[in-house]
Scaffold this active site. Structure first.
Site, PDB file in Angstrom:
ATOM      1  N   CYS A   1       0.754  -1.052   0.049  1.00 26.61           N
ATOM      2  CA  CYS A   1       0.083  -0.075   0.141  1.00 26.61           C
ATOM      3  C   CYS A   1       0.807   1.263  -0.139  1.00 26.61           C
ATOM      4  CB  CYS A   1      -1.130  -0.092   1.157  1.00 26.61           C
ATOM      5  SG  CYS A   1      -0.133  -0.390   2.691  1.00 26.61           S
TER       6      CYS A   1
ATOM      7  N   HIS B   1      -1.723   0.735   7.139  1.00 32.48           N
ATOM      8  CA  HIS B   1      -1.978   0.940   6.042  1.00 32.48           C
ATOM      9  C   HIS B   1      -1.799   2.323   5.441  1.00 32.48           C
ATOM     10  CE1 HIS B   1      -4.433   0.235   2.422  1.00 32.48           C
ATOM     11  NE2 HIS B   1      -5.297   1.327   2.545  1.00 32.48           N
TER      12      HIS B   1
ATOM     13  N   ASP C   1      -8.271   5.529  -1.981  1.00 33.69           N
ATOM     14  CA  ASP C   1      -7.287   4.638  -1.592  1.00 33.69           C
ATOM     15  C   ASP C   1      -6.824   3.708  -3.004  1.00 33.69           C
ATOM     16  OD1 ASP C   1      -5.685   2.685  -0.596  1.00 33.69           O
ATOM     17  OD2 ASP C   1      -7.459   2.028   0.986  1.00 33.69           O
TER      18      ASP C   1
END
Lengths: 660, 329
Positions: free
Chosen positions: A410, A454, A470
């Protein structure tokens, strides 16, 4: 009155050793290794003395041992670890005391200090199993205390433990009562806990590979209890910090601007209320669900410009706080020129190939931010792979990621996405935190672990403000909808730091339920026991209504007297009355009758003297009274204690009684 | 010094008050009416420990430290009941007092009974003037103990109130009680060796002790009393566990000896009584009949333990105030 010096029994010596071991065992979790070794040596010495092979040590040996321990303590502990140093000193002192227990007084010193040392374990660790160990230690120390008061000649190893159970188990309800009702007051003076080793977790900066490192750990980051329903998984973004500066390789936080107020927020949904129980981080930041409405009831908590929460002091122990967040919102409708410059700044020479790619895509999208963003996400979705073990990326890491490997975690996606937005002149920033969490159905809370860490992106769009995008969701939607656990369960990098973690074998079925149950119990422990001061007032109000001193005292005294009454009944209730001697009974009745008639017996008066006095007042009874006194005397002094004499005496007493 | 004086005065006053509440009787069952209980010094130290633990809990805001403190606090409270129940229900019967010579210890027999299901440990019995006796009552439901008391002078020895106390099981509390037993023991004058037998007996009293021992007929056993010759102990009976007894012999002769108050004009009253006491004991070892002449009282010659006891009692109570002698009548 002076008590003679009392020796203690051999069983008591053994019990002292047992108590000592029981007290030291929980402390093994933090103690430097040499202390338990030294204790073992002292126990061995005492056993040699006990078995008669050695004699009690000379004072010079004791002095030498004291010097050794003092030197060891000075070398091991510094000013920072005052607490562990003090407890170590007590433990070593106890071990030396073992060598000279001989009298009751020595043993009592050992036992009372042992009680204290047993309790200090809670300053180091407070889990359930530690509490259990401490209870066992107190049980054994109490047994040792009982053994000291036993008959020195008697050797009974079991009885002290029985006595200890008999006193401690009834004490448990009393403990619960006091625990619930005793008012928790503020510390009288400030004390410091020892700082222990650093913990895994997010850091101030984010470079490629940083967050995927965190997936190696299953350690708990924080837990959340919602007042109402929890938000759906796709909205569970837990904001910790905002990285707004990029230096070509890593993202970092802007320096703290505490003077500036938080970016404006318009809530579009009813705020959620929740409580966060955060584990120790040793850092300042706190966690909040996107997007926190205010800093709420957080002592020491400050809402920063970018709407993250920061504590004024570093978080050195488990922290409880309540917050309000809104999941639908509009953030920062206006952007100042300074800010626009900051959020679009990239080093001119960094990642030239990605900058060129951005330029090309921006032109393709007709310089429309919406279309540009869609194009980027589409690119990620088509060409990129989400992986726990991305290849190493050195200089121009975004170039390598975008054009060569096209594999990442991520932080790679968020970092590259924000970079490309900035390259096109769109304000963007990276947000670090946690996403998702495991719902515990038994206690109704959400648990976030380190591997839930994250990173995502916020983009500032005209008329909309800061919008969360995202990029990971474009590559691996399951990551957001389910959990990392389900995605990477068999990946060797996942949970690499916890090779024997229970998490590995408890993914489904009964094992999962068991684990959730255990974790739920742990949560209840942390919330209701370890942080009882936070719940006490509400709980007592629910039970007792308005809290007045009278009610508190009644709430304490009524159940306590019930418990104590029960103990008294258990101790005394089964008293089968001893059959009294018939002579005694008859005499007792006679004396009572006489007392009623106004001729009571004086406390110091012997029966003979009393009878003589009576005879003067009642000449009619003088003969049987004198006879009775004589017979009683004879019986008592052993001359005539045959059954016939006893019968005779009984008859006489009854005769006197009748003629009154 | 002053404080010590003051506390001992206070102690006596409390004791007197406690004894007023529970008049003398032969047999007493210990109940809440007579049992007093207070923390001991080590109980106070335990409270200090609790205070330190509470400070620890407050300053570190540590709920488990609170819990440990409260657990020990609960234990402190519950141990009151344990200590109390280590006396309550016990039944004490004053059985008898045993004669002795002045300067020795007078023994008193007490019978203790416990309820079937209860045990008592580390009971501490003592008279005010006498060594304490520690006792566990875990076996037989009924035991007899012999508790000694200093008997400094002749006459009746009244040991004063009996104190029973216990600190068991944790030494945090001391439970105690005082009992008036109205037991007493006769204290004979301390034997004062020396002097010769009175002249009336001259010629007949030489080496009396040895001569007739083997020749007399064994007539039975009697309880062994202090002052009897160890040679008379019936060792076989003792070995069977039936207690100390002395063999009695019947003498076949009628030589009579008189012990006379006027035999030792040089001695004062107490010394004279002691001297007579010595001779009574000595003659009792023989089978020689002997009598005693005291001013205003004559005890005709006889043998045996009854005679010995009678004479020693007469010596013990000689010219004592009326209240002390009363029981003689």
């Amino acid at each position: 009155m002076k008590q003679p010096v009392q020796q203690i029994s051999r069983a008591a010596v053994v019990w002292q050793l047992v108590a000592f071991v029981a007290v030291v065992v929980p402390h093994l979790i933090w103690m430097p290794f040499w202390i338990p070794l030294f204790c073992l040596a002292m126990i061995a010495c005492r056993l040699m003395i006990h078995s008669g092979r050695w004699s009690f040590p000379h004072w010079s040996i004791k002095l030498l041992l004291m010097l050794i321990t003092a030197a060891g303590l000075l070398l091991t502990f510094d000013k920072q670890s005052l607490l562990s140093g003090t407890v170590s000193l007590l433990v070593l002192g106890l071990s030396l005391k073992l060598l000279e227990i001989y009298h009751r007084r020595d043993a009592l010193v050992l036992i009372y200090v042992a009680y204290f040392v047993a309790t200090t374990i809670f300053l180091f660790e407070q889990e359930m199993w530690v509490a259990l160990l401490c209870f066992i230690a107190i049980l054994l120390v109490t047994a040792a205390l009982n053994s000291v008061w036993q008959d020195p000649q008697r050797i009974d190893y079991k009885r002290p433990l029985v006595q200890s159970c008999r006193v401690l188990f009834p004490a448990i309800p009393l403990m619960l009562l006091l625990f619930l009702l005793f008012p928790r007051i503020e510390p009288l003076w400030s004390v410091q806990l020892d700082r222990s080793a650093a913990v895994t977790g997010l850091s101030d900066t984010m470079a490629p590979g940083d967050i995927s490192q965190l997936t190696r750990s299953g350690a708990m980051a924080f837990r959340v209890v919602f007042d109402g329903e929890p938000p759906p998984p796709a909205q569970r973004y837990w904001r910790a910090m905002v990285y707004s500066q990029f230096d070509g390789r890593q993202w970092s936080q802007a320096s703290l601007q505490s003077s500036q107020s938080a970016e404006s927020l318009i809530t579009l949904s009813e705020p959620l209320e929740y409580q966060i129980i955060q584990e120790r981080t040793g850092r300042n930041w706190m966690f909040a669900l996107d997007m926190p409405v205010s800093s709420g009831q957080v002592t020491d908590g400050v809402l920063t410009r970018t709407r993250t929460l920061e504590s004024k002091s570093t978080i050195e122990s488990r922290l409880h706080y309540r917050l309000q967040s809104s999941t639908a919102y509009q953030l920062g409708a206006d952007l100042s020129g300074d800010e626009r410059a900051r959020y679009t700044r990239i080093p001119a020479s960094s990642n030239p190939r990605t900058q060129a790619l951005s330029e090309q895509l921006w032109q393709d999208a007709g310089q429309q931010p919406d279309r540009y963003i869609d194009a980027l996400l589409g690119l990620f979705n088509r060409e990129f792979t989400y992986t726990l073990q991305p290849p190493r990326m050195e200089q121009h890491s975004i170039d390598q990621f975008m054009l060569e490997h096209q594999r990442g975690f991520c932080e790679h996606f968020a970092g590259a996405f924000a970079f490309m937005l900035r390259a096109a002149g769109i304000p963007a920033r990276v947000v670090g935190g946690y996403q998702g969490g495991e719902w515990n159905p038994y206690q109704g809370y959400l648990l976030l672990r380190q591997y839930d860490a994250h990173a995502w992106t916020e983009v500032w769009l005209e008329g909309e403000g800061w919008v969360r995008i995202d990029p990971t969701a474009a590559v691996a939607p399951q990551r957001i909808e389910q959990s990392l656990d389900s995605l990477f369960a068999d990946d060797p990098g996942f949970l690499a730091d916890n090779p024997v973690s229970a998490l590995r074998v408890t993914r489904s079925g009964v094992m999962l339920q068991l684990r959730l149950y255990y974790e739920g119990a742990n949560f209840a422990w942390h919330r209701w026991v370890l942080h009882y001061q936070g719940e006490q007032e509400q709980l007592l109000r629910n039970w007792l209504g308005e809290l007045s001193p009278l009610r508190m005292i009644l709430a304490l005294m009524l159940p306590a007297s019930f418990v104590l009454g029960w103990v008294a009944w258990m101790q005394l209730g089964q008293t089968a009355t001893i059959r009294r001697d018939p002579v005694d009974r008859a005499l007792h009745r006679l004396l009572k009758r006489l007392a009623k008639k106004g001729i009571p017996r004086h406390p110091e008066e012997s029966l003979q003297a009393y009878c003589a006095r009576l005879a003067q007042e009642r000449p009619d009874l003088s003969k049987p009274l004198r006879q009775m006194a004589l017979l009683d005397e004879q019986q008592r002094y052993g001359q005539n204690s045959s059954p016939e004499h006893r019968r005779e005496l009984l008859e006489l007493i009854r005769a006197c009684h009748r003629s009154l | 010094m002053k404080i010590g004086h003051w506390t001992s005065g206070l102690r006596h006053r409390i004791q007197a008050w406690a004894l007023r509440r529970s008049p003398a009787s032969r047999s007493v069952t210990l109940t809440q009416k007579r049992i007093y209980i207070l923390p001991t010094l080590s109980g106070m130290m335990f409270l200090l420990l609790l205070f330190l633990l509470l400070l620890l809990a407050i300053n570190y805001q540590n709920n488990l430290a609170y819990a440990a403190t409260f657990l020990l606090g609960g234990m402190f409270i519950v141990s009151i009941l344990h200590t109390y129940s280590n006396l309550a229900g016990l039944r004490i019967t004053a059985v008898s007092g045993h004669p002795c010579f002045a300067g020795e210890m007078a023994g008193f027999t007490l019978k203790l009974q416990r309820p079937e299901k209860r045990v008592y440990e580390q009971l501490d019995f003592s008279w005010q003037e006498g060594p304490p006796l520690m006792l566990d009552m875990t076996g037989d439901t009924q035991v007899q103990i012999e508790l000694a008391c200093h008997a400094p002078s002749r006459g009746w020895c009244q040991p004063g109130p009996l104190r029973i106390q216990t600190r068991y099981p944790f030494g945090l509390f001391r439970a105690w009680t005082w009992i008036n037993t109205d037991l007493r023991a006769l204290v004979y004058p301390r034997p004062l060796p020396g002097g010769d037998l009175p002249p009336v007996a001259s010629g007949e009293g030489e080496g009396l002790e040895m001569r007739h021992e083997g020749s007399d007929d064994f007539s039975g056993l009697t309880r062994f009393e202090p002052g009897m010759s160890p040679r008379r102990v019936a060792w076989k009976v003792f070995a069977r566990g039936q207690g100390m007894h002395a063999s009695e012999y019947v003498a076949h002769h009628d030589r009579k000896l008189w012990l006379d108050w006027d035999g030792w004009p040089a001695l004062n009253v107490e010394q004279r009584l002691s001297r007579l006491s010595y001779w009574v004991v000595r003659l009792a070892h023989t089978n020689q009949p002997y009598g005693l002449r005291l001013p205003g009282k004559v005890y005709p010659p006889a043998t045996g333990d009854a005679q010995r006891q009678r004479l020693l009692q007469a010596l013990a109570l000689f010219r004592l105030p009326e209240t002390q002698v009363e029981a003689e009548r």
